[in-house]
Enzyme design. Structure first.
Site, PDB file in Angstrom:
ATOM      1  N   MET A 156      13.588  -2.753   0.867  1.00  0.00           N
ATOM      2  CA  MET A 156      12.918  -4.004   0.503  1.00  0.00           C
ATOM      3  C   MET A 156      13.194  -4.415  -0.937  1.00  0.00           C
ATOM      4  SD  MET A 156       8.974  -2.679   0.343  1.00  0.00           S
ATOM      5  CE  MET A 156       8.503  -1.255  -0.647  1.00  0.00           C
ATOM      6  N   HIS A 191      -0.087  -2.037  -2.575  1.00  0.00           N
ATOM      7  CA  HIS A 191      -0.982  -1.163  -3.362  1.00  0.00           C
ATOM      8  C   HIS A 191      -0.343   0.197  -3.655  1.00  0.00           C
ATOM      9  CE1 HIS A 191      -3.281   1.191   0.036  1.00  0.00           C
ATOM     10  NE2 HIS A 191      -1.983   1.174   0.252  1.00  0.00           N
ATOM     11  N   GLY A 238       7.976  -2.301   6.266  1.00  0.00           N
ATOM     12  CA  GLY A 238       7.304  -1.006   6.364  1.00  0.00           C
ATOM     13  C   GLY A 238       6.502  -0.895   7.634  1.00  0.00           C
TER      14      GLY A 238
END
Length: 355
Positions: free
Chosen positions: A243, A260, A199
């Site tokens: 991912m 998160h 990311g």
């Protein structure tokens, strides 16, 4: 309760203060959009109210100029500028404070994007829908979806202004993390031959690491539309993928503010993919995220962390985690050990996880 008691007055004060707290956020956003911090900075010295009002670009409407003082008063009382009234002078002088300096456009580590994102009407509508989300039985998994009919990422892909605010915030944050990593935490990358930044967007962090460790091959791994037009150079390569399916092999996997955004089940899947991508001996996963209650004595920190936890719930049906919750994820994903470096910055910690 006795209305004359200190207890009642204290309760009143707390409710009023919290109910009006959005006014501070909205005023700060207004100041950023009007360019007030930059205008004060460009003046080069403390600025009078009339000088400030006349220097704003684009200008405020003449009929609204008398009300700039009201905005400046709120900013000053909340520490976003200093206000000084000199003897014999009719106008106060305004100067920047440390809090307003990190809102300057010229500051690489500025937090303008955070201010604009958190006070965005798109976000406020999601918060307005929180009680409906708690009570309804629809298929929406987040309050954001209840409000907008799409998840956060889907909405951002179709509404560029919202995406730009968010991307500005993330880009500035990556600049900050890069500075910290190649400074105090440089030891994390010593001895590594390869690293995958999951990311990693446009590669801000990967480029900074690669520049300081020329022997280290850095791969930025992100969704196809993110990396489609990004060019691989020297020891930084951009790779498209998912991912949840397969992560490119490397000595270390880097995850900044990724986990998160996901619930526990999805986090375990991501971590298992990470574990498959690193060697059993000498491999590691480097995580930058909050560790809730890392310093219980810091009330300001704890309040910010719990607020961010609610933001994760509203936007992603995800959460911030305490050490016990992190340890659970690592164990479920099959990792043997971890080490936490607390207080990477104000809210976050750095975690090394070992296979």
């Amino acid at each position: 309760m006795d209305v004359q008691s200190e207890e009642f007055r204290g309760a009143q004060a707390q409710i009023w203060s919290q109910s009006c707290s959005f006014i501070t956020s909205a005023s700060l956003k207004c100041a950023v959009k009007l360019g007030i911090p930059d205008t004060i900075d460009n003046h080069g010295k403390p600025i009078t109210l009339s000088e400030l009002t006349n220097a704003l670009v684009p200008p405020v409407h003449p009929s609204k100029a008398p009300f700039i003082y009201r905005l400046m008063r709120v900013l000053a009382k909340n520490g976003f500028c200093s206000e000084e009234q000199l003897d014999g002078e009719t106008e106060p002088l305004y100067s920047l404070t440390p809090s307003s300096r990190i809102l300057l456009k010229k500051e690489p580590l500025n937090l303008r994007g955070i201010v604009l994102t958190m006070a965005d009407p798109v976000q406020l509508k999601a918060w307005e829908s929180l009680s409906d989300w708690y009570q309804n039985e629809d298929d929406s998994s987040t309050a954001f979806e209840t409000a907008h009919g799409k998840n956060f990422w889907g909405y951002s892909s179709e509404h560029m202004e919202h995406a730009e605010f968010f991307n500005e915030a993330m880009a500035s944050d990556s600049q900050l993390i890069s500075k910290l990593l190649i400074g105090e935490y440089k030891f994390l990358f010593e001895g590594l031959a390869s690293l995958v930044d999951i990311g990693g967007g446009t590669g801000t962090i990967a480029k900074a690491i690669a520049k300081n460790f020329p022997q280290l091959k850095c791969t930025v791994f992100d969704l196809p539309h993110v990396v489609a037009n990004l060019e691989s150079k020297e020891n930084v390569e951009f790779v498209a993928g998912d991912m949840f399916e397969k992560i490119p092999s490397a000595n270390a996997i880097f995850l900044k503010w990724i986990l998160h955004d996901w619930n526990d089940e999805d986090c375990v899947k991501i971590l298992k993919s990470c574990k498959k991508a690193i060697p059993a001996k000498g491999g590691k996963v480097i995580i930058i995220d909050m560790v809730m209650y890392s310093d219980k004595k810091d009330d300001h920190l704890v309040k910010t962390q719990t607020s961010m936890d609610m933001a994760m719930l509203v936007n992603f049906a995800a959460k911030e985690r305490c050490e016990k919750e992190w340890a659970f994820l690592f164990k479920e994903a099959g990792f043997s050990d971890y080490k936490i470096y607390p207080k990477l910055d104000f809210t976050r910690s750095l975690i090394e996880v070992y296979p």
